[in-house]
Write a protein that holds these residues in place. Structure first.
Motif, PDB file in Angstrom:
ATOM      1  N   VAL A   1       0.852  -1.189   0.000  1.00 48.94           N
ATOM      2  CA  VAL A   1       0.000   0.000   0.000  1.00 48.94           C
ATOM      3  C   VAL A   1       0.889   1.241   0.000  1.00 48.94           C
ATOM      4  CG1 VAL A   1      -1.831   1.255   1.188  1.00 48.94           C
ATOM      5  CG2 VAL A   1      -1.772  -1.253   1.282  1.00 48.94           C
ATOM      6  N   ILE A   2       0.728   2.077  -1.019  1.00 50.43           N
ATOM      7  CA  ILE A   2       1.521   3.307  -1.143  1.00 50.43           C
ATOM      8  C   ILE A   2       0.789   4.440  -0.426  1.00 50.43           C
ATOM      9  CG2 ILE A   2       2.581   4.942  -2.736  1.00 50.43           C
ATOM     10  CD1 ILE A   2       2.404   2.703  -4.891  1.00 50.43           C
ATOM     11  N   LEU A   3       1.418   4.994   0.592  1.00 47.04           N
ATOM     12  CA  LEU A   3       0.810   6.097   1.333  1.00 47.04           C
ATOM     13  C   LEU A   3       1.042   7.428   0.614  1.00 47.04           C
ATOM     14  CD1 LEU A   3       1.691   5.265   5.059  1.00 47.04           C
ATOM     15  CD2 LEU A   3      -0.279   4.532   3.702  1.00 47.04           C
ATOM     16  N   PRO A   4       0.190   8.422   0.865  1.00 43.88           N
ATOM     17  CA  PRO A   4       0.410   9.756   0.290  1.00 43.88           C
ATOM     18  C   PRO A   4       1.302  10.598   1.192  1.00 43.88           C
ATOM     19  CG  PRO A   4      -1.699   9.698   1.399  1.00 43.88           C
ATOM     20  CD  PRO A   4      -1.125   8.312   1.533  1.00 43.88           C
ATOM     21  N   ASP A   5       1.924  11.619   0.614  1.00 42.66           N
ATOM     22  CA  ASP A   5       2.688  12.551   1.437  1.00 42.66           C
ATOM     23  C   ASP A   5       1.757  13.616   2.012  1.00 42.66           C
ATOM     24  OD1 ASP A   5       2.153  14.363  -0.609  1.00 42.66           O
ATOM     25  OD2 ASP A   5       4.169  14.255  -1.464  1.00 42.66           O
ATOM     26  N   ALA A   6       2.316  14.632   2.635  1.00 39.73           N
ATOM     27  CA  ALA A   6       1.507  15.645   3.303  1.00 39.73           C
ATOM     28  C   ALA A   6       0.618  16.407   2.327  1.00 39.73           C
ATOM     29  CB  ALA A   6       2.410  16.618   4.061  1.00 39.73           C
ATOM     30  N   SER A   7       1.036  16.497   1.065  1.00 39.98           N
ATOM     31  CA  SER A   7       0.241  17.224   0.066  1.00 39.98           C
ATOM     32  C   SER A   7      -0.778  16.332  -0.628  1.00 39.98           C
ATOM     33  CB  SER A   7       1.172  17.851  -0.977  1.00 39.98           C
ATOM     34  OG  SER A   7       1.821  16.845  -1.741  1.00 39.98           O
ATOM     35  N   GLY A   8      -0.761  15.047  -0.324  1.00 40.55           N
ATOM     36  CA  GLY A   8      -1.702  14.118  -0.941  1.00 40.55           C
ATOM     37  C   GLY A   8      -1.138  13.363  -2.127  1.00 40.55           C
ATOM     38  N   SER A   9       0.099  13.668  -2.530  1.00 38.30           N
ATOM     39  CA  SER A   9       0.728  12.964  -3.652  1.00 38.30           C
ATOM     40  C   SER A   9       1.304  11.636  -3.170  1.00 38.30           C
ATOM     41  CB  SER A   9       1.842  13.817  -4.254  1.00 38.30           C
ATOM     42  OG  SER A   9       1.333  15.050  -4.722  1.00 38.30           O
TER      43      SER A   9
ATOM     44  N   ALA B   1      -6.351   5.156  -0.091  1.00 39.10           N
ATOM     45  CA  ALA B   1      -7.430   6.090  -0.411  1.00 39.10           C
ATOM     46  C   ALA B   1      -7.692   6.990   0.790  1.00 39.10           C
ATOM     47  CB  ALA B   1      -8.702   5.325  -0.791  1.00 39.10           C
ATOM     48  N   GLY B   2      -7.503   8.278   0.622  1.00 39.62           N
ATOM     49  CA  GLY B   2      -7.760   9.211   1.700  1.00 39.62           C
ATOM     50  C   GLY B   2      -6.482   9.793   2.265  1.00 39.62           C
ATOM     51  N   SER B   3      -6.618  10.598   3.279  1.00 36.86           N
ATOM     52  CA  SER B   3      -5.467  11.247   3.904  1.00 36.86           C
ATOM     53  C   SER B   3      -4.876  10.362   4.991  1.00 36.86           C
ATOM     54  CB  SER B   3      -5.874  12.598   4.498  1.00 36.86           C
ATOM     55  OG  SER B   3      -6.886  12.415   5.482  1.00 36.86           O
ATOM     56  N   VAL B   4      -3.649  10.672   5.368  1.00 31.99           N
ATOM     57  CA  VAL B   4      -2.917   9.895   6.369  1.00 31.99           C
ATOM     58  C   VAL B   4      -2.410  10.846   7.444  1.00 31.99           C
ATOM     59  CG1 VAL B   4      -0.858   8.491   6.755  1.00 31.99           C
ATOM     60  CG2 VAL B   4      -2.233   8.124   4.720  1.00 31.99           C
ATOM     61  N   PRO B   5      -2.569  10.514   8.718  1.00 30.63           N
ATOM     62  CA  PRO B   5      -2.009  11.370   9.778  1.00 30.63           C
ATOM     63  C   PRO B   5      -0.496  11.520   9.610  1.00 30.63           C
ATOM     64  CG  PRO B   5      -3.491   9.718  10.694  1.00 30.63           C
ATOM     65  CD  PRO B   5      -3.290   9.351   9.258  1.00 30.63           C
TER      66      PRO B   5
ATOM     67  N   GLY C   1       1.107   2.267  15.803  1.00 31.25           N
ATOM     68  CA  GLY C   1       0.951   0.838  15.591  1.00 31.25           C
ATOM     69  C   GLY C   1      -0.498   0.432  15.392  1.00 31.25           C
ATOM     70  N   ARG C   2      -1.392   1.061  16.160  1.00 27.79           N
ATOM     71  CA  ARG C   2      -2.822   0.751  16.010  1.00 27.79           C
ATOM     72  C   ARG C   2      -3.319   1.154  14.625  1.00 27.79           C
ATOM     73  NH1 ARG C   2      -3.016   2.614  21.487  1.00 27.79           N
ATOM     74  NH2 ARG C   2      -3.783   4.650  20.817  1.00 27.79           N
ATOM     75  N   TRP C   3      -2.798   2.260  14.107  1.00 31.50           N
ATOM     76  CA  TRP C   3      -3.214   2.708  12.760  1.00 31.50           C
ATOM     77  C   TRP C   3      -2.816   1.668  11.716  1.00 31.50           C
ATOM     78  CZ3 TRP C   3      -1.518   3.678   7.898  1.00 31.50           C
ATOM     79  CH2 TRP C   3      -2.312   4.494   7.079  1.00 31.50           C
ATOM     80  N   TYR C   4      -1.583   1.204  11.780  1.00 31.91           N
ATOM     81  CA  TYR C   4      -1.120   0.215  10.797  1.00 31.91           C
ATOM     82  C   TYR C   4      -1.822  -1.126  10.967  1.00 31.91           C
ATOM     83  CZ  TYR C   4       2.507   3.240   8.940  1.00 31.91           C
ATOM     84  OH  TYR C   4       3.168   4.271   8.311  1.00 31.91           O
ATOM     85  N   ALA C   5      -2.080  -1.511  12.195  1.00 29.11           N
ATOM     86  CA  ALA C   5      -2.790  -2.772  12.430  1.00 29.11           C
ATOM     87  C   ALA C   5      -4.201  -2.699  11.848  1.00 29.11           C
ATOM     88  CB  ALA C   5      -2.840  -3.070  13.922  1.00 29.11           C
ATOM     89  N   ARG C   6      -4.855  -1.559  12.040  1.00 26.81           N
ATOM     90  CA  ARG C   6      -6.228  -1.396  11.542  1.00 26.81           C
ATOM     91  C   ARG C   6      -6.273  -1.413  10.017  1.00 26.81           C
ATOM     92  NH1 ARG C   6      -7.068   2.776  14.025  1.00 26.81           N
ATOM     93  NH2 ARG C   6      -6.965   4.442  12.473  1.00 26.81           N
ATOM     94  N   HIS C   7      -5.306  -0.793   9.366  1.00 20.24           N
ATOM     95  CA  HIS C   7      -5.346  -0.694   7.901  1.00 20.24           C
ATOM     96  C   HIS C   7      -4.692  -1.877   7.190  1.00 20.24           C
ATOM     97  CE1 HIS C   7      -6.282   3.534   8.965  1.00 20.24           C
ATOM     98  NE2 HIS C   7      -7.021   3.463   7.884  1.00 20.24           N
ATOM     99  N   SER C   8      -4.058  -2.764   7.938  1.00 15.47           N
ATOM    100  CA  SER C   8      -3.567  -4.005   7.335  1.00 15.47           C
ATOM    101  C   SER C   8      -4.551  -5.149   7.545  1.00 15.47           C
ATOM    102  CB  SER C   8      -2.209  -4.390   7.922  1.00 15.47           C
ATOM    103  OG  SER C   8      -2.306  -4.647   9.317  1.00 15.47           O
ATOM    104  N   ALA C   9      -5.457  -4.986   8.508  1.00 15.45           N
ATOM    105  CA  ALA C   9      -6.402  -6.055   8.848  1.00 15.45           C
ATOM    106  C   ALA C   9      -7.248  -6.534   7.662  1.00 15.45           C
ATOM    107  CB  ALA C   9      -7.306  -5.611   9.999  1.00 15.45           C
TER     108      ALA C   9
END
Length: 290
Positions: A70-78, A120-124, A145-153
């Motif tokens: 999963v490719i995360l976006p940077d602060a600008s959304g790219s 899909a969407g923004s990332v903290p 860690g909870r964020w990654y666990a939730r989005h890998s589930a």
């Protein structure tokens, strides 16, 4: 003491006790979770003993390893990396895991058609720079860690390994190309490991020739250390982290074949794995027949 002040002090004490109790409960949950994960790992290893023995004997029927990147976006959304760049290291991992007599095919997760996708969407902001090693273990049950666990589930069925492309992976002050800690279903790859550094502007320098040096001499371009840093071993970062996901440890002793995939130094890695490493991967709970 006025009644209002007394009530405020009492309420403050109640909140303090409540936070302490909540922290204690979270600690108990973490402890139980760790024990459960360790016991589950041990049981899977026991179940895998026949596969381990068969693999060591050279009996290696094709198995499967499910992977999601999963490719995360940077602060600008790219996106932090292009699909093409990620697919290149995925293809390298596929070659590593099927070559070397391992016969493990890397495929998408259950109900997924592709291995690589964009988040899909923004990332903290705080999740883009995960840590590895002991600091990474400490993060597992915190917000990151909870964020990654939730989005890998959603991808975790049948032992799927989920790898997130992040802005930076580090262990304290040390930069890392990737990380996959034990007893979790997710890991990370530094986006910098998916592309070579930008080529610097050539710098002409005078060289001594048979006729002398100076303005009339030929010139060469200086190749910086940054460009040299992008070696073939860097392309094996994903394959290396999948080795960790399948319980392989770093191999610090080279022996007769120093270029092992699990060498901690990226410049020293090749596709090579020992027979024992191959058998250990094939008997991992992540590598299955179905």
């Amino acid at each position: 003491m006025p009644l209002a002040e007394n009530g405020g002090a009492m309420w403050g004490w109640v909140k303090k006790v409540g936070r302490a109790v909540a922290k204690g409960v979270r600690g108990i949950v973490r402890g139980v979770s760790e024990v459960f994960s360790a016991v589950s790992w041990f049981i899977h290893r026991l179940i895998g003993i026949p596969e381990l023995i068969a693999s060591l004997a050279g009996i290696r029927i094709t198995k499967k390893l499910r992977l999601k990147v999963v490719i995360l976006p940077d602060a600008s959304g790219s996106p932090l990396a292009t699909t093409a760049a990620v697919e290149e290291v995925v293809d390298e991992a596929k070659r590593v895991f099927y070559r070397n007599r391992m016969k493990v095919r890397i495929i998408p997760p259950v109900d997924e058609e592709t291995i690589v996708s964009h988040f899909a969407g923004s990332v903290p902001d705080y999740v883009r720079r995960p840590q590895c090693g002991p600091p990474g273990w400490a993060e597992r049950y915190k917000g990151k860690g909870r964020w990654y666990a939730r989005h890998s589930a959603p991808y975790s069925g049948r032992g799927t390994a989920t790898v997130f492309v992040v802005d930076d992976v580090h262990e304290g002050p040390e930069d890392k190309n990737g990380c996959f800690l034990g007893l979790v279903d997710y890991g990370y790859i530094d986006s910098g490991a998916l592309r070579p550094p930008a080529m610097p502007t050539p710098v002409p320098v005078p060289v001594v020739t048979a006729t002398g040096s100076g303005a009339g001499a030929s010139a060469v371009s200086v190749l910086t250390a940054a460009v040299k840093a992008f070696t073939p071993g860097v392309k094996m970062t994903l394959a290396h982290e999948l080795g960790h996901a399948c319980d392989l440890l770093h191999r610090t002793k080279g022996g007769k074949t120093p270029g092992n995939l699990m060498r901690p130094g990226k410049d020293e890695r090749t596709h090579h794995l020992t027979d024992w490493q191959i058998a250990w991967v094939r008997s991992s709970h992540r590598v299955r027949y179905f």
